[in-house]
Scaffold this motif. Structure first.
Motif, PDB file in Angstrom:
ATOM      1  N   ASN A 256      12.141  -1.992   3.181  1.00  0.00           N
ATOM      2  CA  ASN A 256      12.265  -3.094   2.238  1.00  0.00           C
ATOM      3  C   ASN A 256      10.887  -3.636   1.902  1.00  0.00           C
ATOM      4  OD1 ASN A 256      15.157  -3.119   2.263  1.00  0.00           O
ATOM      5  ND2 ASN A 256      15.077  -4.150   4.250  1.00  0.00           N
ATOM      6  N   ALA A 257      10.631  -3.879   0.631  1.00  0.00           N
ATOM      7  CA  ALA A 257       9.365  -4.486   0.242  1.00  0.00           C
ATOM      8  C   ALA A 257       9.285  -5.889   0.840  1.00  0.00           C
ATOM      9  CB  ALA A 257       9.254  -4.553  -1.277  1.00  0.00           C
ATOM     10  N   SER A 258       8.072  -6.315   1.173  1.00  0.00           N
ATOM     11  CA  SER A 258       7.881  -7.626   1.780  1.00  0.00           C
ATOM     12  C   SER A 258       6.569  -8.226   1.276  1.00  0.00           C
ATOM     13  CB  SER A 258       7.836  -7.506   3.309  1.00  0.00           C
ATOM     14  OG  SER A 258       6.646  -6.827   3.716  1.00  0.00           O
TER      15      SER A 258
ATOM     16  N   ASN B  15       3.987  -5.600   2.339  1.00  0.00           N
ATOM     17  CA  ASN B  15       4.046  -4.224   1.866  1.00  0.00           C
ATOM     18  C   ASN B  15       4.819  -4.156   0.551  1.00  0.00           C
ATOM     19  OD1 ASN B  15       4.597  -1.312   1.672  1.00  0.00           O
ATOM     20  ND2 ASN B  15       3.916  -1.229   3.790  1.00  0.00           N
ATOM     21  N   VAL B  16       4.238  -3.481  -0.455  1.00  0.00           N
ATOM     22  CA  VAL B  16       4.853  -3.471  -1.786  1.00  0.00           C
ATOM     23  C   VAL B  16       5.924  -2.404  -1.936  1.00  0.00           C
ATOM     24  CG1 VAL B  16       2.794  -4.413  -2.897  1.00  0.00           C
ATOM     25  CG2 VAL B  16       3.062  -1.924  -2.718  1.00  0.00           C
ATOM     26  N   TYR B  17       6.016  -1.473  -0.978  1.00  0.00           N
ATOM     27  CA  TYR B  17       6.970  -0.377  -1.146  1.00  0.00           C
ATOM     28  C   TYR B  17       8.318  -0.711  -0.535  1.00  0.00           C
ATOM     29  CZ  TYR B  17       9.421   4.023  -0.831  1.00  0.00           C
ATOM     30  OH  TYR B  17      10.385   4.993  -0.946  1.00  0.00           O
ATOM     31  N   GLY B  18       9.367  -0.428  -1.311  1.00  0.00           N
ATOM     32  CA  GLY B  18      10.731  -0.488  -0.818  1.00  0.00           C
ATOM     33  C   GLY B  18      11.470   0.764  -1.254  1.00  0.00           C
TER      34      GLY B  18
ATOM     35  N   HIS C 261      -0.503  -1.642   5.978  1.00  0.00           N
ATOM     36  CA  HIS C 261       0.522  -1.856   4.961  1.00  0.00           C
ATOM     37  C   HIS C 261      -0.013  -1.512   3.575  1.00  0.00           C
ATOM     38  CE1 HIS C 261       3.590  -3.736   7.456  1.00  0.00           C
ATOM     39  NE2 HIS C 261       2.672  -4.511   7.998  1.00  0.00           N
TER      40      HIS C 261
ATOM     41  N   LEU D 110       2.756  -0.361  -8.365  1.00  0.00           N
ATOM     42  CA  LEU D 110       3.324  -1.331  -7.445  1.00  0.00           C
ATOM     43  C   LEU D 110       2.221  -2.308  -7.077  1.00  0.00           C
ATOM     44  CD1 LEU D 110       5.211   1.042  -4.940  1.00  0.00           C
ATOM     45  CD2 LEU D 110       6.205  -0.196  -6.869  1.00  0.00           C
TER      46      LEU D 110
ATOM     47  N   GLN E 121       1.380  -6.503  -5.363  1.00  0.00           N
ATOM     48  CA  GLN E 121       1.865  -7.731  -4.756  1.00  0.00           C
ATOM     49  C   GLN E 121       1.995  -8.811  -5.807  1.00  0.00           C
ATOM     50  OE1 GLN E 121      -1.173  -8.143  -1.645  1.00  0.00           O
ATOM     51  NE2 GLN E 121       0.426  -7.921  -0.104  1.00  0.00           N
TER      52      GLN E 121
END
Length: 288
Positions: free
Chosen positions: A197-199, A202-205, A273, A284, A286
């Motif tokens: 899951n993106a958070s 970290n931008v990747y989900g 991250h 992608l 933030q």
């Protein structure tokens, strides 16, 4: 003590994946070929944002490839341990796999730089090794064949895994690497598939492969008691957590890339991250 700990942990980032200015700033000024995957990372050690890193991947089908990985300490840690490292590889994509032509590593510690260059030919032979430091440039004699024959560099070994994942395979693989003094096997092993899951970190989900990476000595000048990266790796093993990389296919027509890295040691747990990604078509970033 500080230098050894910092460089060992940063080496963990490099292995889990290779002019003295901050690495992130250098990457922003560089010009890369269209279609290059450009990734930026932040490294957290004990909750502290300690290192900035960048990765560039250019590997179109049936073409030459170029990879570069840069990292540098930042903030309070940089005041204590001013270190920058850049690792670059160019090579050929052959029908039977990827083969390096030139691998270059540069390490800058307190404004003093050491550069190592490893040369290979298209047959896969190791053909040259040069070391440059502030005082001299030395072309080393070719090491014994048992140390170099059939080896590749760390970045090429990682690209091989990234391409396998992009083709629908697992990260399971083993390559042999020569680092100037030693030969070792670099092994990736699939632990499982994981939905990330993106958070705010970290931008990747999306889907990923969670893979452990392990270095095993083969030949050369190895210490009886683990040092450097090997010490970090074995500390993680004692805690039940070998260095781990999460790979994901962010762009549909390009190699998979590392989207998260975890290295555990007696110094604590370090996470790398992904905080930015672009290849010209997919981006992608933030959110503010």
């Amino acid at each position: 003590m500080i230098k050894g700990a910092v460089l060992s942990v940063v080496a963990g980032v490099v292995l889990a994946v290779t002019g003295g200015v901050n690495a992130a700033a250098t990457a922003q000024k560089a010009v890369f070929k269209p279609g290059t995957q450009q990734l930026t990372y932040e490294v957290y050690a004990g909750g502290v944002n300690a290192v900035a890193a960048t990765l560039h991947v250019y590997a179109p089908e049936d073409s030459e490839y170029n990879l570069s990985f840069s990292a540098g300490t930042k903030g309070f840690l940089r005041a204590l341990a001013p270190w920058d490292g850049t690792f670059e590889t160019q090579g050929w994509q052959m029908k039977d796999g990827v083969r390096p032509e030139l691998h270059r590593s540069s390490a800058i510690w307190r404004e003093e730089e050491e550069v190592k260059e490893y040369n290979y030919n298209k047959n896969g032979d190791f053909v040259g090794y040069t070391v440059r430091d502030p005082d001299s440039t030395v072309e080393r004699d070719l090491p014994p064949a048992e140390l170099t024959q059939g080896t590749i560099d760390v970045l090429t070994a990682t690209l091989d895994v990234m391409q396998d994942i992009a083709a629908g395979q697992s990260c399971d693989s083993s390559s042999e690497v020569f680092d100037g003094k030693r030969r070792f096997a670099m092994k990736f092993r699939l632990e499982g598939e994981e939905q990330l899951n993106a958070s705010r970190y970290n931008v990747y989900g999306g889907p990923s492969q969670r893979c452990v990476v392990e270095v095993t000595p083969v030949a050369g000048e190895w210490h009886k008691k683990p040092r450097g990266w090997m010490s970090i790796q074995e500390q993680g093993r004692m805690k039940g957590k070998l260095p781990t990389v999460w790979f994901a296919k962010v762009s549909p027509d390009k190699p998979a890339v590392p989207v998260k890295v975890r290295v555990t040691s007696e110094y604590g747990t370090m996470f790398m991250h992904l905080v930015g990604y672009t290849d010209g078509a997919t981006t992608l970033a933030q959110s503010d």
